[in-house]
Design an enzyme around this catalytic site. Sequence first.
Site, PDB file in Angstrom:
ATOM      1  N   GLY B  12     -27.744  -2.293  28.522  1.00  0.00           N
ATOM      2  CA  GLY B  12     -26.869  -1.632  29.226  1.00  0.00           C
ATOM      3  C   GLY B  12     -25.683  -2.293  29.704  1.00  0.00           C
ATOM      4  O   GLY B  12     -25.917  -3.275  30.272  1.00  0.00           O
ATOM      5  N   ALA B  13     -24.391  -1.791  29.517  1.00  0.00           N
ATOM      6  CA  ALA B  13     -23.311  -2.382  29.954  1.00  0.00           C
ATOM      7  C   ALA B  13     -22.376  -1.668  30.784  1.00  0.00           C
ATOM      8  O   ALA B  13     -21.091  -1.564  30.681  1.00  0.00           O
ATOM      9  CB  ALA B  13     -22.412  -3.019  28.880  1.00  0.00           C
ATOM     10  N   GLY B  15     -21.755  -0.274  34.824  1.00  0.00           N
ATOM     11  CA  GLY B  15     -21.633  -1.133  36.309  1.00  0.00           C
ATOM     12  C   GLY B  15     -22.847  -2.082  36.653  1.00  0.00           C
ATOM     13  O   GLY B  15     -22.761  -3.269  36.911  1.00  0.00           O
ATOM     14  N   ALA B  16     -24.093  -1.522  36.733  1.00  0.00           N
ATOM     15  CA  ALA B  16     -25.189  -2.256  36.999  1.00  0.00           C
ATOM     16  C   ALA B  16     -25.536  -3.267  35.842  1.00  0.00           C
ATOM     17  O   ALA B  16     -25.793  -4.420  36.446  1.00  0.00           O
ATOM     18  CB  ALA B  16     -26.446  -1.541  37.098  1.00  0.00           C
ATOM     19  N   GLY B  17     -25.352  -3.210  34.694  1.00  0.00           N
ATOM     20  CA  GLY B  17     -25.396  -4.132  33.732  1.00  0.00           C
ATOM     21  C   GLY B  17     -24.547  -5.282  33.736  1.00  0.00           C
ATOM     22  O   GLY B  17     -25.019  -6.433  33.779  1.00  0.00           O
ATOM     23  N   PHE B 116     -16.333  11.321  53.166  1.00  0.00           N
ATOM     24  CA  PHE B 116     -17.161  11.551  52.063  1.00  0.00           C
ATOM     25  C   PHE B 116     -18.447  12.258  52.561  1.00  0.00           C
ATOM     26  O   PHE B 116     -18.756  12.117  53.758  1.00  0.00           O
ATOM     27  CB  PHE B 116     -17.482  10.185  51.216  1.00  0.00           C
ATOM     28  N   ASP B 229     -32.121   7.167  27.775  1.00  0.00           N
ATOM     29  CA  ASP B 229     -32.921   6.219  26.630  1.00  0.00           C
ATOM     30  C   ASP B 229     -33.666   5.113  27.428  1.00  0.00           C
ATOM     31  O   ASP B 229     -34.955   5.053  27.039  1.00  0.00           O
ATOM     32  CB  ASP B 229     -31.710   5.440  25.983  1.00  0.00           C
ATOM     33  N   GLN B 248     -29.620  15.716  40.828  1.00  0.00           N
ATOM     34  CA  GLN B 248     -28.515  16.036  41.712  1.00  0.00           C
ATOM     35  C   GLN B 248     -27.267  17.244  40.935  1.00  0.00           C
ATOM     36  O   GLN B 248     -26.985  16.714  39.796  1.00  0.00           O
ATOM     37  CB  GLN B 248     -27.656  15.064  42.212  1.00  0.00           C
ATOM     38  N   HIS B 250     -23.752  18.165  41.126  1.00  0.00           N
ATOM     39  CA  HIS B 250     -22.710  18.076  41.839  1.00  0.00           C
ATOM     40  C   HIS B 250     -21.984  19.483  42.128  1.00  0.00           C
ATOM     41  O   HIS B 250     -21.951  20.377  41.089  1.00  0.00           O
ATOM     42  CB  HIS B 250     -21.539  17.158  41.073  1.00  0.00           C
ATOM     43  N   LEU B 260     -16.282  16.570  36.135  1.00  0.00           N
ATOM     44  CA  LEU B 260     -16.714  16.374  37.480  1.00  0.00           C
ATOM     45  C   LEU B 260     -15.097  16.347  38.235  1.00  0.00           C
ATOM     46  O   LEU B 260     -14.101  15.724  37.851  1.00  0.00           O
ATOM     47  CB  LEU B 260     -16.947  15.120  37.801  1.00  0.00           C
ATOM     48  N   GLU B 263     -15.822  14.813  44.860  1.00  0.00           N
ATOM     49  CA  GLU B 263     -16.022  14.998  46.723  1.00  0.00           C
ATOM     50  C   GLU B 263     -14.679  14.578  47.363  1.00  0.00           C
ATOM     51  O   GLU B 263     -14.521  15.108  48.451  1.00  0.00           O
ATOM     52  CB  GLU B 263     -17.197  14.516  46.784  1.00  0.00           C
ATOM     53  N   ARG B 294     -24.433  16.776  49.026  1.00  0.00           N
ATOM     54  CA  ARG B 294     -24.226  17.774  47.712  1.00  0.00           C
ATOM     55  C   ARG B 294     -25.227  18.848  47.415  1.00  0.00           C
ATOM     56  O   ARG B 294     -24.862  19.985  46.769  1.00  0.00           O
ATOM     57  CB  ARG B 294     -24.243  16.792  46.207  1.00  0.00           C
ATOM     58  N   HIS B 361     -25.374  16.197  37.501  1.00  0.00           N
ATOM     59  CA  HIS B 361     -24.690  14.845  37.927  1.00  0.00           C
ATOM     60  C   HIS B 361     -25.252  13.639  37.884  1.00  0.00           C
ATOM     61  O   HIS B 361     -24.941  12.603  37.267  1.00  0.00           O
ATOM     62  CB  HIS B 361     -24.146  15.163  39.196  1.00  0.00           C
ATOM     63  N   GLU B 391     -28.544   4.017  37.873  1.00  0.00           N
ATOM     64  CA  GLU B 391     -29.083   5.076  37.836  1.00  0.00           C
ATOM     65  C   GLU B 391     -30.517   5.307  37.046  1.00  0.00           C
ATOM     66  O   GLU B 391     -31.417   6.239  37.252  1.00  0.00           O
ATOM     67  CB  GLU B 391     -27.897   6.427  37.124  1.00  0.00           C
ATOM     68  N   ARG B 402     -28.880  12.023  46.497  1.00  0.00           N
ATOM     69  CA  ARG B 402     -27.824  10.951  46.747  1.00  0.00           C
ATOM     70  C   ARG B 402     -26.748  11.466  47.686  1.00  0.00           C
ATOM     71  O   ARG B 402     -26.201  12.383  47.183  1.00  0.00           O
ATOM     72  CB  ARG B 402     -27.745  10.418  45.338  1.00  0.00           C
ATOM     73  N   LEU B 408     -22.322   3.912  43.205  1.00  0.00           N
ATOM     74  CA  LEU B 408     -21.513   2.813  43.003  1.00  0.00           C
ATOM     75  C   LEU B 408     -21.814   1.697  43.725  1.00  0.00           C
ATOM     76  O   LEU B 408     -21.777   0.677  43.331  1.00  0.00           O
ATOM     77  CB  LEU B 408     -19.829   3.194  43.046  1.00  0.00           C
TER      78      LEU B 408
END
Lengths: 259, 627
Positions: B12-13, B15-17, B116, B229, B248, B250, B260, B263, B294, B361, B391, B402, B408
């Site tokens: 996975g590429a 944000g986390a990856g 937020f 996956d 969740q 949204h 989306l 918020e 939410r 969401h 996620e 959440r 993020l």
Amino acid sequence: MTATRDSAAPTPSSPEPKLGAVPSFDVTLRIRRFLPESGKDEAYWEEFTVTAYGTDRLLDALHQVKWEHDGSLSFRRSCAHGVCGSDAMRINGRNRLACKVLLKDLNPDKPITVEPIKGLPVIKDLIVDMEPFFASYREIMPFLVTNGHEPTRERLQSVAERERFDDTTKCILCAACTSSCPVFWTDGQYFGPAAIVNAHRFIFDSRDEGGSQRLEILNDKEGVWRCRTTFNCTEACPRGIEVTKAIQEVKRAMITRAI
Amino acid sequence: MQIHQYDVVIVGAGGAGMRAALESSTRTRTAVISKLYPTRSHTGAAQGGMCAALANVEEDNWEWHTFDTVKGGDYLVDQDAAEVMAKEAIDAVLDLEKMGLPFNRTPEGKIDQRRFGGHTRNHGEAAVRRACYAADRTGHMILQTLYQQCVKNDVEFFNEFYVLDVLLSHDLVTGEVPDGEDVAVSGVVAYELATGEIHLFRAKSVVIATGGAGKIFKTTSNAHTLTGDGMALVYRRGVPLEDMEFFQFHPTGLAGLGILLSEAARGEGGILRNADGERFMERYAPTIKDLAPRDIVSRSIALEVREGRGAGPNKDYVLLDLTHLERAQIDAKLPDITEFARTYLGVEPYTEPIPVYPTAHYAMGGVPTTIRAEVLRSNAEVVHGLYAAGEVACVSVHGSNRLGTNSLLDINVFGKRAGIAAAEYAAGAPWVELPDDPEIGVVAELEEMRTRTDGDRVSDVRRDLQQTMDTNAQVFRTAESLQRALADIRGLQTRYRNVSVQDKGRAFNTDLLEALELGFLLDIAEVVVVGALNREESRGGHFREDFPKRDDAQYMRHTMAYRRPPGAVAPSSPVGAEAAAVVAATSRSGAEMATSRPGAATPGTFDVALGYKPVVVTRYQPMERKY
């Protein structure tokens, strides 16, 4: 715009739709096909007619073809609302994201032509090899370059300094601009608008110290000077970036910063 | 087949990856495998911001952020993890700024912050400005910035490669691996989309960072490619999934489309109104109104519509009103979402309110991990070398709901932790023996799917799945609706055994990959619904109309769902008798035993066996959740 949604429907499926019912209409897609394993060496045109609704995008019509008519039709897509940059293609001769073109906004009287973006090798149907595009991007040092120690907290940047390069931060690397550029079509070596846009994003960032290196790279014979200011790129950008203006600003920086 | 060997493989590429890759690749030999080009990942669709108690514009501290996260998650949050996230948030934001992320700025030139949902000062007194942002394209900027850094650091990517199996030293699905046994990861099997070729990646550490599973629903803000996956792959290998019933919705998806609308629109002063023009959130959350978490706002919207106060010709949506905001403010702070309204609904947000309705969401649940991002195979034991972040994972910092911006944050904090932990583990760990013919299951599944001559269309089965999930397992749920959903899913799993694809080729066969993705969706939907049936209470994003109250005595604990042979009991803390009966009643008996293979579930072959894991409570005892 709300009004045109209904009037654009040429063949409503029921003549007197119920209150709130969504009118449907038929559209014909004329798609440039290329199936490398089919034994046919040449690309060819194929037409499909699908039923669409008022809020449907061209991507929905392509999905309908793939999911209900011909599973072999191949194209890239992901987010489906214009932020991931996967589905740039040539729609009625113009570079667009399939997920940002609403069918009701196209002339329903003739087939909608859908082709892969130009200037990059076609692999299958609407899928092109993106590697040359990303290779150009990588060459212009698309990352913040700084010297010395990092500050403890954030680097300061005024609101005006941040605004200076805002437009070019919006790029999603979809290649709509680069593959609309006649110079790029004929000269496979030209960096292309997207790479220059991403150089601009850093050259005009007050925090960056790699501007002169980037300008040197772009001062190459295949760099910014190839741009003929035809504005195709600006017209093609799905993010509304003033691409040609950004290229002009990079040219000007090259002169004023006296490379 | 091609064989590769890396110390660390990241799947996975997004944000986390990529955040993990930046840490891992500077420490050890690392490969990133992604089914998309990295910049296509759905992190780029995140809009509003990333919270951190920088206190750049008003008083704030990480303890308040921790409290808000715990309360926002309706006390199902593991408080040690929330504390880690809120503390490390500050450096996570500063790291991104130093990498070049173009945050909006204050007049003094510092990172600007805005309000937020659910983020408050001093434990709920009033909304606080905590979200660091770049217009309404914060996720885009994070994704671009991380990719830029990957280019700078020469991170090695395998783009448009689908990982289709995660290889472990033991077959956990049999339920026969004893406690205390060392179970380790040995690599992954991947499929190259461009050629149809199989690649075996041997690795000491594997980081799963494949994102969510929103496509189990029809109306969703998620990309077409978010098909669960990574969750499904490890679940099929016997690793549990945690708290999957919490999804969740949204509050503000574009009506009918699900796209989306951040918020941040409400953070900037936007107001939700019903058909009468009433600001209905004043009734549901008198203190913070439109900026309630939410789950509360989504239920309020659904309730307004159900009670006949919806707007539009079919009274099936509510309105997001920005017309009182300055045009300059809209242009500067909310340019993308207002363009979405113009492009997709033909609505001009300067002058007209925008039709909105809740949209699926975010999966709060996922692959259970420790705060070091190690994947758990039971309540206490990890799979050595296997990590998860973002996620796809469940740390659990989001509990049952959440807060906006915390995703993020999650990908940056726990992506970084996963990358460091994976590299450090690989430095000292031995190579684990690969199973014999590790690719054989994947090849068999692909060939069977490719060569099946006639059968149901993938799109028909997928559409029926998404429809039943929207109808029966959305904002409001009951035992009856969930039973219907489960029966439908089991029927669809049977149909899935018979789907066929039209494209029989090897080059860019997206038809074939969509079929495999559907298998993932079916497995994940089943776990979501079984968990939702079992949880006879209402908490956060999971609302049972037949059990409308939170029940801490029975259910203040995490659900752990295991794929096991029929009748098997989940490792540790087995379910209570009543819940076990619910689950047993829905599963087939007398089915044949099977050993694990990478393929999708056939009804009767496996059960979803449920267990529980305690919630980690450090500072905050559960209280009634009022806003």
